[in-house]
Design a protein around this motif. Structure first.
Motif, mmCIF file in Angstrom:
data_model
loop_
_atom_site.group_PDB
_atom_site.id
_atom_site.type_symbol
_atom_site.label_atom_id
_atom_site.label_comp_id
_atom_site.label_asym_id
_atom_site.label_seq_id
_atom_site.Cartn_x
_atom_site.Cartn_y
_atom_site.Cartn_z
ATOM 1 N N ILE A 61 -4.843 6.196 -3.858
ATOM 2 C CA ILE A 61 -6.095 5.383 -3.927
ATOM 3 C C ILE A 61 -6.057 3.942 -4.633
ATOM 4 C CG2 ILE A 61 -8.473 5.525 -4.938
ATOM 5 C CD1 ILE A 61 -8.328 8.766 -4.399
ATOM 6 N N GLN A 62 -5.447 3.861 -5.938
ATOM 7 C CA GLN A 62 -5.234 2.731 -6.505
ATOM 8 C C GLN A 62 -4.137 1.699 -5.716
ATOM 9 O OE1 GLN A 62 -2.773 2.390 -10.342
ATOM 10 N NE2 GLN A 62 -4.968 2.351 -11.030
ATOM 11 N N ASN A 63 -3.378 2.228 -5.141
ATOM 12 C CA ASN A 63 -2.385 1.392 -4.530
ATOM 13 C C ASN A 63 -2.137 2.103 -2.966
ATOM 14 O OD1 ASN A 63 -0.343 -0.473 -3.823
ATOM 15 N ND2 ASN A 63 1.369 0.607 -4.922
ATOM 16 N N PRO A 64 -2.963 1.720 -1.960
ATOM 17 C CA PRO A 64 -2.574 2.350 -0.649
ATOM 18 C C PRO A 64 -1.468 2.399 -0.242
ATOM 19 C CG PRO A 64 -4.459 0.969 -0.921
ATOM 20 C CD PRO A 64 -3.992 0.665 -1.854
ATOM 21 N N PRO A 65 -0.680 3.484 0.594
ATOM 22 C CA PRO A 65 0.734 3.582 0.963
ATOM 23 C C PRO A 65 0.917 2.637 1.968
ATOM 24 C CG PRO A 65 -0.637 5.590 1.550
ATOM 25 C CD PRO A 65 -1.496 4.925 0.582
ATOM 26 N N PRO A 66 1.911 1.939 2.292
ATOM 27 C CA PRO A 66 2.404 0.947 3.296
ATOM 28 C C PRO A 66 2.624 1.752 4.670
ATOM 29 C CG PRO A 66 4.274 1.593 2.024
ATOM 30 C CD PRO A 66 3.152 2.318 1.475
ATOM 31 N N PRO A 67 2.669 1.024 5.713
ATOM 32 C CA PRO A 67 3.026 1.673 6.933
ATOM 33 C C PRO A 67 4.200 2.366 6.871
ATOM 34 C CG PRO A 67 2.216 -0.568 7.237
ATOM 35 C CD PRO A 67 2.456 -0.444 5.780
ATOM 36 N N SER A 68 4.582 3.343 7.816
ATOM 37 C CA SER A 68 5.615 3.919 7.963
ATOM 38 C C SER A 68 6.946 3.258 8.084
ATOM 39 C CB SER A 68 5.734 4.858 9.195
ATOM 40 O OG SER A 68 6.837 5.799 9.267
ATOM 41 N N SER A 69 8.027 3.539 7.530
ATOM 42 C CA SER A 69 9.323 2.522 7.518
ATOM 43 C C SER A 69 9.720 2.286 9.036
ATOM 44 C CB SER A 69 10.311 3.277 6.904
ATOM 45 O OG SER A 69 11.405 2.577 7.152
ATOM 46 N N SER A 70 10.227 1.162 9.174
ATOM 47 C CA SER A 70 10.594 0.789 10.527
ATOM 48 C C SER A 70 11.954 1.632 10.992
ATOM 49 C CB SER A 70 10.849 -0.761 10.671
ATOM 50 O OG SER A 70 11.807 -1.187 9.633
ATOM 51 N N THR A 71 12.508 2.104 9.977
ATOM 52 C CA THR A 71 13.811 2.750 10.283
ATOM 53 C C THR A 71 13.547 4.261 10.742
ATOM 54 O OG1 THR A 71 13.759 3.657 7.862
ATOM 55 C CG2 THR A 71 15.050 1.665 8.440
#
Length: 351
Positions: free
Chosen positions: A18-28
């Motif tokens: 919530i504090q730091n939203p997760p990034p998109p799924s890794s390109s790998t």
């Protein structure tokens, strides 16, 4: 997989997410075109610096090596989940206490695998930011090449035709090329520092969260082990009936709460500088601020310049520029190489 209890079945966002939203799924994790062997890793690393401008070759190789690291971590995460499942399967045939504890340990180890998967996504933020520095380096290379080309032309004319009127024209072009290159080099220096700090901030923040959560799981795992009665028994003697089912569930619940509520501000490990290091760091910052001059950044031209005037050559038009700098996916030839080696290995193993 889990016979009695599975951690965070609802998968509500944690306090950290919530504090730091997760990034998109890794390109790998998508479009996997290569095998699992170290041969393809080595080929990818060695081929990374073979194309593109000289300025960007070293960083291109670093970006490819980091992709290898991420794919290895992704594989570790998946195999941890498989290990957790197998541990739970094995425990089913054991005594009640061992069966219950191994089931709960499988929950914890499975959670470690999912943390590895989340860590790969955050680690990719670091790699993509480093990749942006590589792209900037590639865009600066044409201005360097153009300046060097004009310098060589002037030297050649002065040797062959000292009185040629082209020398004056080329010298004027050299002045413009040097001015353009000066702006590009200054912007490269500024952007490199900005992106370098941002990239490793991503990596160290991800490492800190990952490590702290791993330590939390390890601590609760040791609490689970206390439920196993390891007192030796004599032949024919029976152990006391196991009554730790509720306790094991409570331990798993406490672990879930600790992981859900973890935020960076409450991290257990603090990086405290020594007095000497703090003094030197503060002195360095004071010196840097005192030495700052006037900000002339508003006078800089944007990288890219006036394309119609011919003063700027886009990176994509640079001779020898490869699509490897535009997209981090490997080319078809390396794909065939990787697949061919994997099939060859499979045939050897089958034989």
């Amino acid at each position: 997989m889990h016979r009695t209890y599975s951690m965070r079945q609802s998968r509500a966002p944690t306090a950290s997410q919530i504090q730091n939203p997760p990034p998109p799924s890794s390109s790998t994790k998508a479009n996997r075109l290569f095998g699992r062997s170290n041969i393809t890793h080595n080929f990818r690393k060695s081929a990374a610096g073979a194309f593109g401008p000289d300025l960007a070759k070293k960083l291109s190789q670093l970006v490819k090596m980091e992709k290898n690291v991420m794919r290895s971590m992704e594989l570790v995460g998946r195999e941890r989940m498989e290990v957790a499942q197998q541990l739970s399967i094995w425990g089913e045939g054991c005594d009640d206490d061992v069966s219950d504890v191994t089931d709960k340990l499988g929950v914890l180890i499975y959670e470690i695998g999912e943390l590895e998967d989340q860590f790969v996504d955050r680690y990719d933020q670091y790699r993509v930011t480093i990749k942006s520095i590589r792209n900037i380096e590639a865009s600066v290379q044409p201005s360097r090449d153009r300046k060097q080309k004009i310098t060589d032309q002037i030297a050649q004319l002065k040797y062959k035709e000292p009185n040629s009127p082209k020398i004056v024209v080329l010298e004027q072009e050299l002045v413009r090329a040097e001015a353009e290159s000066l702006v590009a080099e200054a912007q490269l220096s500024n952007i490199t520092r900005e992106k370098l700090k941002a990239a490793f901030t991503y990596q160290f923040d991800a490492l800190r969260e990952h490590s702290e959560k791993m330590a939390i799981i390890a601590g609760f795992g040791k609490h689970l082990l206390e439920l196993v009665d390891d007192n030796p028994v004599t032949p024919g003697e029976t152990r006391n009936a196991y009554d730790g089912y509720e306790a094991s569930k409570a331990i798993i619940q406490d672990c879930e709460d600790a992981l859900t509520n973890w935020v960076e501000q409450n991290a257990a490990v603090k990086s405290s500088l020594s007095t000497r290091a703090r003094t030197l760091s503060q002195r360095r910052q004071q010196t840097r601020h005192e030495g700052e001059g006037r900000d002339l950044s508003h006078q800089d031209q944007q990288m890219g310049g006036d394309r119609e005037s011919g003063l700027w050559i886009p990176a994509g038009a640079h001779q020898g520029q490869q699509e490897e700098l535009e997209d981090d996916d490997e080319d078809l030839e390396s794909e065939k190489y990787g697949r061919g080696r994997d099939h060859e290995e499979d045939r050897v193993e089958a034989a």
